[in-house]
Design an enzyme around this catalytic site. Structure first.
Site, PDB file in Angstrom:
ATOM      1  N   CYS A  42       0.839  -1.203   0.000  1.00  0.00           N
ATOM      2  CA  CYS A  42       0.000   0.000   0.000  1.00  0.00           C
ATOM      3  C   CYS A  42       0.876   1.257   0.000  1.00  0.00           C
ATOM      4  CB  CYS A  42      -1.000  -0.044   1.141  1.00  0.00           C
ATOM      5  SG  CYS A  42      -2.481   0.909   0.752  1.00  0.00           S
TER       6      CYS A  42
ATOM      7  N   HIS B 187      -3.685  -5.153   0.235  1.00  0.00           N
ATOM      8  CA  HIS B 187      -3.111  -5.672   1.490  1.00  0.00           C
ATOM      9  C   HIS B 187      -3.131  -7.208   1.508  1.00  0.00           C
ATOM     10  CE1 HIS B 187      -2.833  -1.890   3.806  1.00  0.00           C
ATOM     11  NE2 HIS B 187      -3.752  -1.513   2.931  1.00  0.00           N
TER      12      HIS B 187
ATOM     13  N   GLU C 246      -1.483  -9.150   3.282  1.00  0.00           N
ATOM     14  CA  GLU C 246      -1.362  -9.684   4.645  1.00  0.00           C
ATOM     15  C   GLU C 246      -2.723 -10.023   5.255  1.00  0.00           C
ATOM     16  OE1 GLU C 246      -1.076  -6.571   3.773  1.00  0.00           O
ATOM     17  OE2 GLU C 246      -1.574  -5.143   5.355  1.00  0.00           O
TER      18      GLU C 246
HETATM   19  N1  GLN Z   1      -2.026   6.680   2.672  1.00  0.00           N
HETATM   20  C1  GLN Z   1      -2.100   5.903   1.476  1.00  0.00           C
HETATM   21  C2  GLN Z   1      -3.455   6.017   0.819  1.00  0.00           C
HETATM   22  O1  GLN Z   1      -4.431   6.361   1.453  1.00  0.00           O
HETATM   23  C3  GLN Z   1      -1.767   4.443   1.752  1.00  0.00           C
HETATM   24  C4  GLN Z   1      -2.772   3.764   2.613  1.00  0.00           C
HETATM   25  C5  GLN Z   1      -2.270   2.479   3.226  1.00  0.00           C
HETATM   26  O2  GLN Z   1      -1.070   2.226   3.278  1.00  0.00           O
HETATM   27  N2  GLN Z   1      -3.188   1.674   3.748  1.00  0.00           N
HETATM   28  O3  GLN Z   1      -3.572   5.756  -0.347  1.00  0.00           O
END
Ligand code: GLN
Length: 548
Positions: free
Chosen positions: A382, A508, A510
């Site tokens: 992310c 994600h 994970e």
């Molecule tokens: N802050 C980034 C976004 O909102 C990444 C979010 C995250 O790592 N869950 O796109």
């Protein structure tokens, strides 16, 4: 019809109610029953999505896009079945529903009160999953500790449900602590007696007491707890500290927890527990053949719960690769171009963690640069993927001010930009791009090799995205967009070709790794790191031979 198990906690928080609930669920599942677990949290946030990880650890996201408590991650990792929005309910959500109904006039003429309106809404939600017909058993974990003011309506709801249901349709399990007083060399039962009394005063009597302890409970001690807490001695279960959370189901099996539960619930005809896979996972977990050192680069590294699912995914992937994954926490705020090599040189792989806001991002970018230039396996999740895109833009393409508009709204190279659908979003709660979306994988890429599939689905939680205006520049310079959303073209995976492992993902992974299904990305990342470590060792030993 489903049967219900309620799990309460006494004496102190952090006793591991989630792990006990998940372990019991695992045992019942291993005997052929269909089980789900839900968590009721007593705080006023509608969901934990608006909570800082320092407050509440990681926010776990389900396929249907619910932002939930991290215990749901344990439920999924143990049971290997997905949870959903219905599996996590907070006081905030209960009140929101009741207040909305009040405004709509549903209680017209009536005074709206905690009892019966709030408790009725809690009860309705406690029964929802059971009513789907999909489960034999629904386990409900009550967050908080018995005696807390805020958990009173939940305990009252359990009391009423117990009263409404047949004896054999529900059961209350109370998890407590038996502290050991070093000076007296004694285990003490009084706090447990008090917490059971407190629960009883609220009208709920536990059927089973599970005792967290650092020392074995003697039969005498179990009898004493049983007598003063008014349960049968075999309903007092010892829960000794375990070396791994994945040991707990087997410990509970030895203690006979599942059998007591099945008896009380009058469930007959269940099969013997089938835990072969689980056992072989544990065997491998305890006898790793090697070790890899993985740097976890994040800004919440001092708080382990902030990256719970990532840490568990490492454990699963380590077992597949026959090695122990030693996680080295590296605080992203402490990395700069002067010290990056020193901080990362011992590592065999680097994971740049998800996150929000600008704190620590320059350190993350330095870490990605180091991994890219030194052929060190890199995995970005992310925000970690977004940092990899920025690093590549700055240092390979040469756009010195490349950035995400999350951190620098005025950059002339916004390589990561706010998604269109997010531009109109004003409210913060539950408004990110959340939950499972499909991703189409480019044939012949590393991602294709890793997944062994061209169509995958992964879970998301973000507002910013790869800016497709720059797609051609990146592709030409060698950053391959190897996975894209098939509907809107949003870049989901980036990778570099001539690198042992350089993968960034917008989603994600994970959140989908379980004991039975370790996530392929984690498995491949650890395999690449193991390879890196072995090569490093052989270079070291040949250097020694030469000097000798
Ligand atoms: N802050 C980034 C976004 O909102 C990444 C979010 C995250 O790592 N869950 O796109």
């Amino acid at each position: 019809m489903a049967k219900y198990i309620f799990v309460t906690g006494g004496v102190t928080s952090s006793l591991g109610k989630g792990i006990i609930a998940a372990s019991l669920a695992k045992l019942l599942q291993s005997r052929g029953l269909k089980v789900t677990i839900q968590k009721f949290d007593p705080y006023l946030n509608v969901d934990p999505g608006t909570l800082n990880p320092y407050e509440h650890g990681e926010c776990f996201v389900t396929d249907d896009g619910a932002e939930t408590d991290l215990d749901l991650g344990h439920y999924e990792r143990f049971l290997n079945t997905p949870t959903s929005q219905a599996n996590n309910v907070t006081t905030g959500r209960i009140y929101q529903t009741v207040i909305n109904k009040e405004r709509e006039g549903e209680y017209l003429g009536k005074t709206v009160q905690v009892i019966p309106h709030i408790t009725d809404e809690i009860k309705r939600r406690m029964l929802l999953l059971g009513e789907t017909g999909k489960f034999d058993i629904v386990i409900t974990e009550l967050g908080g500790t018995v005696g807390d003011i805020e958990s009173l309506p939940f305990v009252e709801a359990v009391r009423q449900l117990q009263w409404e249901m047949a004896e054999e349709d529900c059961l209350v399990l109370h998890l407590t602590l038996i502290p050991y007083l070093k000076a007296a060399k004694e285990l003490k039962t009084k706090p447990t007696q008090h917490s059971v009394r407190l629960l009883s005063q609220e009208g709920v009597h536990p059927d089973v007491i599970v005792c967290r302890t650092e020392h074995h409970l003697t039969e005498d001690l179990k009898r004493k707890i049983a007598l003063f807490c008014n349960v049968k001695p075999n309903a007092v279960i010892e829960a000794m500290d375990a070396s791994s959370i994945y040991e707990v189901p087997l410990k509970m099996l030895q203690e006979g927890l599942d059998v007591i539960v099945l008896k009380k619930l009058h469930i007959n005809g269940y099969s013997a527990p089938e835990l072969n896979k689980w056992q072989s996972f544990l065997n491998k977990l305890h006898k790793p053949k090697g070790k890899v050192k993985i740097g976890l680069i994040g800004k919440y590294v001092e708080l382990q719960d902030a990256y719970k699912s990532i840490l568990e995914s490492f454990i699963h992937a380590g077992v597949v690769n026959d090695c122990k994954v030693q996680v080295i926490n590296v605080h992203s705020e402490h990395i700069d171009s002067g010290n990056v090599a020193d901080q990362l040189k011992e590592l065999d792989g680097l994971l740049v963690a998800p996150g929000f806001g600008s704190r620590g991002v320059e350190g993350k970018i330095e870490a990605v640069k180091y991994a890219r230039e030194n052929n060190l396996p890199f995995f970005g999740i992310c925000l970690g993927m977004q940092m990899a895109v920025i690093e590549f833009g700055r240092n390979v393409i040469g756009w010195k001010d490349a950035h995400s508009t999350e951190m620098d709204a005025s950059t002339t190279h916004p390589v990561i930009a706010l998604m269109d659908e997010q531009k109109k979003v004003k409210k913060k709660g539950g408004t990110m791009r959340l939950g499972a979306y499909n991703c189409a994988i480019e044939e012949g890429t590393n991602a294709h090799k890793i997944y062994g599939s061209l169509e995958i689905s992964e879970r998301h939680r973000h507002r910013w995205e790869f800016n497709n205006n720059y797609l051609n520049d990146f592709t030409k310079a060698g950053l391959i967009p190897s996975g894209k959303n098939p509907v809107n073209g949003l870049v989901e995976i980036v990778e570099i070709k001539d690198h042992p492992f350089f993968v960034g993902v917008q989603f994600h992974p994970e959140l989908k790794s379980t004991v039975e299904n370790p996530h392929p990305l984690f498995v491949s990342f650890i395999a690449a790191s193991k390879n890196y470590s072995e090569k490093k060792e052989s270079v070291k030993s040949s250097a020694k031979t030469i000097t000798a």
